[in-house]
Enzyme design. Structure first.
Site, PDB file in Angstrom:
ATOM      1  N   LYS A 193      99.675  18.854  60.664  1.00  0.00           N
ATOM      2  CA  LYS A 193     100.364  19.922  59.940  1.00  0.00           C
ATOM      3  C   LYS A 193      99.755  21.290  60.270  1.00  0.00           C
ATOM      4  O   LYS A 193     100.461  22.292  60.311  1.00  0.00           O
ATOM      5  CB  LYS A 193     100.324  19.630  58.433  1.00  0.00           C
ATOM      6  CG  LYS A 193     101.143  18.393  58.049  1.00  0.00           C
ATOM      7  CD  LYS A 193     102.619  18.676  58.172  1.00  0.00           C
ATOM      8  CE  LYS A 193     103.471  17.512  58.536  1.00  0.00           C
ATOM      9  NZ  LYS A 193     104.890  17.826  58.702  1.00  0.00           N
ATOM     10  N   TYR A 224      96.985  13.535  59.322  1.00  0.00           N
ATOM     11  CA  TYR A 224      98.133  14.290  58.789  1.00  0.00           C
ATOM     12  C   TYR A 224      97.815  15.791  58.695  1.00  0.00           C
ATOM     13  O   TYR A 224      98.606  16.640  59.112  1.00  0.00           O
ATOM     14  CB  TYR A 224      98.503  13.723  57.422  1.00  0.00           C
ATOM     15  CG  TYR A 224      99.740  14.333  56.794  1.00  0.00           C
ATOM     16  CD1 TYR A 224     101.015  14.014  57.269  1.00  0.00           C
ATOM     17  CD2 TYR A 224      99.636  15.222  55.725  1.00  0.00           C
ATOM     18  CE1 TYR A 224     102.149  14.569  56.686  1.00  0.00           C
ATOM     19  CE2 TYR A 224     100.766  15.771  55.134  1.00  0.00           C
ATOM     20  CZ  TYR A 224     102.021  15.444  55.622  1.00  0.00           C
ATOM     21  OH  TYR A 224     103.145  15.995  55.037  1.00  0.00           O
TER      22      TYR A 224
END
Ligand code: NAP
Length: 254
Positions: free
Chosen positions: A165, A161
Site C-alpha cells: 500500500k 500489505y
C-alpha cells in the site's frame, strides 16, 4: 459563467479493477449512476460481477464484465484493451483490486509476500502502464489508486500489505508528476477500516482495538470510498493530482 453538472461522469469510460465485491463494487455502481460506462473487472467472482453488470444495465446505464488477474502483466494489458475496444476509449482507471495475507513476519512465507505485493502493487503498475499510453494521446485521464492507512501508519501482521500500500502511494506521486502536462491526474484514496470481506477476516478483538483508533468511532462503508472516487474522477477535481485522500474516519492525520 455556467457551472458544470455536479460530479457527473456522463460520457466517461471507466475500468474498476476488483469490482465484483466490496469497495470496487460500490465504486463501479456509483460511477455508473453518474453516467459512466463501466468495465467491471473480476478475478474469481464471476457470478457477482455478472449480477452487478445486470443491475447496472437494467437501470439504463452501461457495464461489461472482464475476467483478468491484474497481477499478471499480459492479463492487465488485455483488460485495458477490452475497455478501449468495447467503448472506444478509456478516461478513468481505478486500481482497486487487493488482497491480504496477514501474519507476523516470522510466519510469513515468500509466497505470502509475493502474492500481496503482486496483487496490490504490481497490478497498479500493470494497469496504469497500459492505460497511460492511451490517456496521454487523448490528453485526458484520471487514475485513482485505492491504498490504505496501513501503507501510511504500518500495521503489525501486515508487513506485506503495508509495503504494497505504501508502494501505491509512491507510485501515485511519481506518475502524477510524469503525466500532469498531458492533463492526466493520478491520486490515491487511503481507506481506513471499511466494512467488506477484508475487514470480516480481522479477528473480533483486533476489530475492537481498531475501532478505538477512529475519531469518528465507526468503521466505514464502501460507499464512503465510492463517493471520494467519484469526486476524484470528476471534472471538478481537475486541479488535484499526486494527492492521497484519507477516507478513514480521521484515523490517520498528517
Ligand atoms: P474485498 O471485498 O476482499 O474485494 C477484493 C476485490 O479484489 C474482489 O473483487 C476480488 O475479485 C478482487 N481481486 C483480488 N485479487 C485480484 C486479482 N488478482 N485480479 C483482479 N481482481 C482481484 O476487498 P475490499 O475491502 O473491497 O478491498 C478493495 C481495495 O481496498 C483493496 O485494494 C484493499 O487493499 C483496499 N482497502 C480496503 C480496506 C478495508 O478495510 N476493506 C481498507 C483499506 C484499503 P474476485 O472476488 O473476483 O476474486
Amino acid at each position: 459563467m455556467t457551472l458544470p453538472a455536479s460530479l457527473s461522469l456522463a460520457g466517461r469510460i471507466a475500468i474498476v479493477t476488483g469490482a465484483s465485491r466490496g469497495i470496487g463494487q460500490a465504486i463501479a455502481r456509483e460511477f455508473a449512476k453518474r453516467g459512466a460506462a463501466v468495465v467491471i473487472n473480476y478475478h474469481n467472482s464471476a457470478e457477482a460481477a455478472e449480477k452487478l453488470a445486470e443491475e447496472i444495465t437494467a437501470s439504463g446505464e452501461q457495464a461489461k464484465t472482464f475476467q483478468a488477474d491484474v497481477s499478471d502483466y499480459e492479463a492487465a494489458q488485455g483488460l485495458i484493451k477490452f475497455a478501449i475496444d468495447t467503448y472506444g476509449g478509456l478516461d478513468i482507471l481505478v486500481n482497486n483490486a487487493g488482497i491480504t495475507r496477514d501474519t507476523l513476519i516470522m510466519m510469513m512465507s515468500e509466497a505470502d509476500w509475493d502474492a500481496v505485493l503482486n496483487t496490490n502493487a504490481k497490478s497498479t503498475f500493470n494497469c496504469s502502464k497500459a492505460a497511460v499510453r492511451h490517456m496521454l494521446r487523448k490528453r485526458y485521464g484520471r487514475i485513482i489508486n485505492i491504498t490504505s492507512v496501513s501503507g501510511q501508519m504500518g500495521n503489525p501482521g501486515q508487513t506485506n500489505y503495508s509495503a504494497s500500500k505504501a508502494a501505491q502511494i509512491g507510485f501515485t506521486k511519481a506518475l502524477a508528476r510524469e503525466v500532469a502536462s498531458r492533463n492526466v491526474t493520478v491520486n490515491a484514496i487511503a481507506a481506513g477500516y471499511i466494512d467488506t470481506d477484508i475487514w470480516a477476516k480481522v479477528p473480533p478483538e483486533a476489530q475492537e482495538a481498531a475501532l478505538k483508533l477512529i475519531p469518528l468511532g465507526r468503521k466505514g462503508n464502501p460507499l464512503d470510498i465510492a463517493y471520494a472516487a467519484a469526486f476524484l474522477a470528476s471534472d471538478q477535481a481537475a486541479y488535484i493530482t499526486g494527492q492521497v485522500l484519507g477516507v478513514d474516519g480521521g484515523m490517520a492525520m498528517f
